[in-house]
Design a protein around this motif. Structure first.
Motif, PDB file in Angstrom:
ATOM      1  N   UNK A  54     -13.605  56.256  59.146  1.00  0.00           N
ATOM      2  CA  UNK A  54     -14.167  56.750  57.897  1.00  0.00           C
ATOM      3  C   UNK A  54     -15.091  57.940  58.115  1.00  0.00           C
ATOM      4  N   UNK A  55     -14.942  58.634  59.222  1.00  0.00           N
ATOM      5  CA  UNK A  55     -15.811  59.784  59.491  1.00  0.00           C
ATOM      6  C   UNK A  55     -15.512  60.895  58.502  1.00  0.00           C
ATOM      7  N   UNK A  56     -16.553  61.598  58.099  1.00  0.00           N
ATOM      8  CA  UNK A  56     -16.384  62.687  57.144  1.00  0.00           C
ATOM      9  C   UNK A  56     -15.666  63.879  57.764  1.00  0.00           C
ATOM     10  N   UNK A  57     -16.061  64.237  58.961  1.00  0.00           N
ATOM     11  CA  UNK A  57     -15.485  65.410  59.619  1.00  0.00           C
ATOM     12  C   UNK A  57     -14.838  64.966  60.918  1.00  0.00           C
ATOM     13  N   UNK A  58     -13.528  65.084  60.989  1.00  0.00           N
ATOM     14  CA  UNK A  58     -12.771  64.734  62.181  1.00  0.00           C
ATOM     15  C   UNK A  58     -12.153  65.987  62.766  1.00  0.00           C
ATOM     16  N   UNK A  59     -12.003  65.982  64.078  1.00  0.00           N
ATOM     17  CA  UNK A  59     -11.310  67.051  64.772  1.00  0.00           C
ATOM     18  C   UNK A  59      -9.917  66.530  65.094  1.00  0.00           C
ATOM     19  N   UNK A  60      -8.891  67.228  64.648  1.00  0.00           N
ATOM     20  CA  UNK A  60      -7.523  66.766  64.846  1.00  0.00           C
ATOM     21  C   UNK A  60      -6.793  67.667  65.825  1.00  0.00           C
ATOM     22  N   UNK A  61      -6.218  67.049  66.860  1.00  0.00           N
ATOM     23  CA  UNK A  61      -5.401  67.748  67.842  1.00  0.00           C
ATOM     24  C   UNK A  61      -3.985  67.203  67.691  1.00  0.00           C
ATOM     25  N   UNK A  62      -3.056  68.069  67.323  1.00  0.00           N
ATOM     26  CA  UNK A  62      -1.665  67.682  67.090  1.00  0.00           C
ATOM     27  C   UNK A  62      -0.830  68.083  68.300  1.00  0.00           C
ATOM     28  N   UNK A  63       0.084  67.192  68.728  1.00  0.00           N
ATOM     29  CA  UNK A  63       1.013  67.495  69.808  1.00  0.00           C
ATOM     30  C   UNK A  63       2.409  67.153  69.303  1.00  0.00           C
ATOM     31  N   UNK A  91     -21.980  71.491  68.685  1.00  0.00           N
ATOM     32  CA  UNK A  91     -22.472  71.495  67.301  1.00  0.00           C
ATOM     33  C   UNK A  91     -22.734  70.081  66.787  1.00  0.00           C
ATOM     34  N   UNK A  92     -21.827  69.150  67.095  1.00  0.00           N
ATOM     35  CA  UNK A  92     -21.957  67.780  66.582  1.00  0.00           C
ATOM     36  C   UNK A  92     -21.321  66.809  67.569  1.00  0.00           C
ATOM     37  N   UNK A  93     -22.120  66.203  68.459  1.00  0.00           N
ATOM     38  CA  UNK A  93     -21.560  65.327  69.498  1.00  0.00           C
ATOM     39  C   UNK A  93     -20.893  64.058  68.976  1.00  0.00           C
ATOM     40  N   UNK A  94     -21.177  63.651  67.743  1.00  0.00           N
ATOM     41  CA  UNK A  94     -20.586  62.416  67.226  1.00  0.00           C
ATOM     42  C   UNK A  94     -19.300  62.652  66.434  1.00  0.00           C
ATOM     43  N   UNK A 116      -8.636  67.341  79.387  1.00  0.00           N
ATOM     44  CA  UNK A 116      -9.640  68.262  78.852  1.00  0.00           C
ATOM     45  C   UNK A 116     -10.829  67.474  78.307  1.00  0.00           C
ATOM     46  N   UNK A 117     -10.544  66.405  77.558  1.00  0.00           N
ATOM     47  CA  UNK A 117     -11.623  65.571  77.022  1.00  0.00           C
ATOM     48  C   UNK A 117     -12.397  64.883  78.149  1.00  0.00           C
ATOM     49  N   UNK A 118     -11.697  64.508  79.206  1.00  0.00           N
ATOM     50  CA  UNK A 118     -12.353  63.864  80.337  1.00  0.00           C
ATOM     51  C   UNK A 118     -13.287  64.844  81.048  1.00  0.00           C
ATOM     52  N   UNK A 119     -12.843  66.069  81.240  1.00  0.00           N
ATOM     53  CA  UNK A 119     -13.684  67.087  81.880  1.00  0.00           C
ATOM     54  C   UNK A 119     -14.932  67.348  81.052  1.00  0.00           C
ATOM     55  N   UNK A 120     -14.770  67.412  79.742  1.00  0.00           N
ATOM     56  CA  UNK A 120     -15.905  67.668  78.847  1.00  0.00           C
ATOM     57  C   UNK A 120     -16.728  66.410  78.571  1.00  0.00           C
ATOM     58  N   UNK A 121     -16.289  65.263  79.094  1.00  0.00           N
ATOM     59  CA  UNK A 121     -16.932  63.959  78.901  1.00  0.00           C
ATOM     60  C   UNK A 121     -17.063  63.616  77.417  1.00  0.00           C
ATOM     61  N   UNK A 122     -16.012  63.891  76.697  1.00  0.00           N
ATOM     62  CA  UNK A 122     -15.945  63.573  75.266  1.00  0.00           C
ATOM     63  C   UNK A 122     -15.467  62.137  75.156  1.00  0.00           C
ATOM     64  N   UNK A 123     -16.216  61.288  74.468  1.00  0.00           N
ATOM     65  CA  UNK A 123     -15.938  59.853  74.484  1.00  0.00           C
ATOM     66  C   UNK A 123     -15.479  59.271  73.144  1.00  0.00           C
ATOM     67  N   UNK A 124     -15.480  60.033  72.080  1.00  0.00           N
ATOM     68  CA  UNK A 124     -15.121  59.510  70.762  1.00  0.00           C
ATOM     69  C   UNK A 124     -13.729  60.028  70.397  1.00  0.00           C
ATOM     70  N   UNK A 125     -12.703  59.377  70.958  1.00  0.00           N
ATOM     71  CA  UNK A 125     -11.319  59.819  70.790  1.00  0.00           C
ATOM     72  C   UNK A 125     -10.499  58.649  70.253  1.00  0.00           C
TER      73      UNK A 125
END
Length: 133
Positions: A54-63, A91-94, A116-125
């Motif tokens: 239910x997040x307001x702003x999501x980042x979408x990566x399409x493959x 800008x927004x870590x969450x 790429x997400x692992x290198x950047x240590x992005x955990x909300x996927x």
């Protein structure tokens, strides 16, 4: 100075009110179509259960099934994808990231995006799937 009696000089014609309402309706419909979500045609993989976000702003990566990567409706290579993801994270870590891949996409293509997400240590996927309903 002579005053007129019988006619109101400030009379508003109401004969065209329906025309104005119709034009306003058309305007609102056109404006609402401007902010549409750019989607890539894919065949979703199926899952037995899914969690709705239910997040307001999501980042979408399409493959897609050929392994092409899309972000914001535009083709992205690994370098530009990494740059965009880093900017979003700063800008927004969450911000939640949705990876939306075709069910026929080879896993090596999905894994390269995950690296790429692992290198950047992005955990909300999360992965977007179609439920068996």
């Amino acid at each position: 100075m002579k005053l007129k009696h019988g006619r109101n000089p400030f009379l508003i014609p109401i004969f065209s009110t329906s025309d104005i309402a119709f034009l306003l309706l058309i305007f609102i419909m056109l404006v609402s179509l401007i902010n549409y979500r750019k989607e890539i045609k894919i065949d979703y993989p199926q899952a037995k259960s899914a969690l709705n976000t239910t997040a307001e702003k999501n980042l979408e990566v399409w493959i897609d099934f050929e392994g092409r990567i899309f972000m914001d409706g535009e083709t992205a290579d690994f370098r530009s994808l990494e740059r965009k993801i880093a900017n979003v994270y700063i800008a927004s870590p969450d911000t939640r990231v949705h990876i939306i891949a075709d069910k026929n996409t080879p896993y090596k293509n999905i894994n390269s995006v995950l690296e790429i997400f692992q290198i950047l240590q992005y955990r909300v996927i999360s992965f977007s799937v179609k439920t068996n309903e």
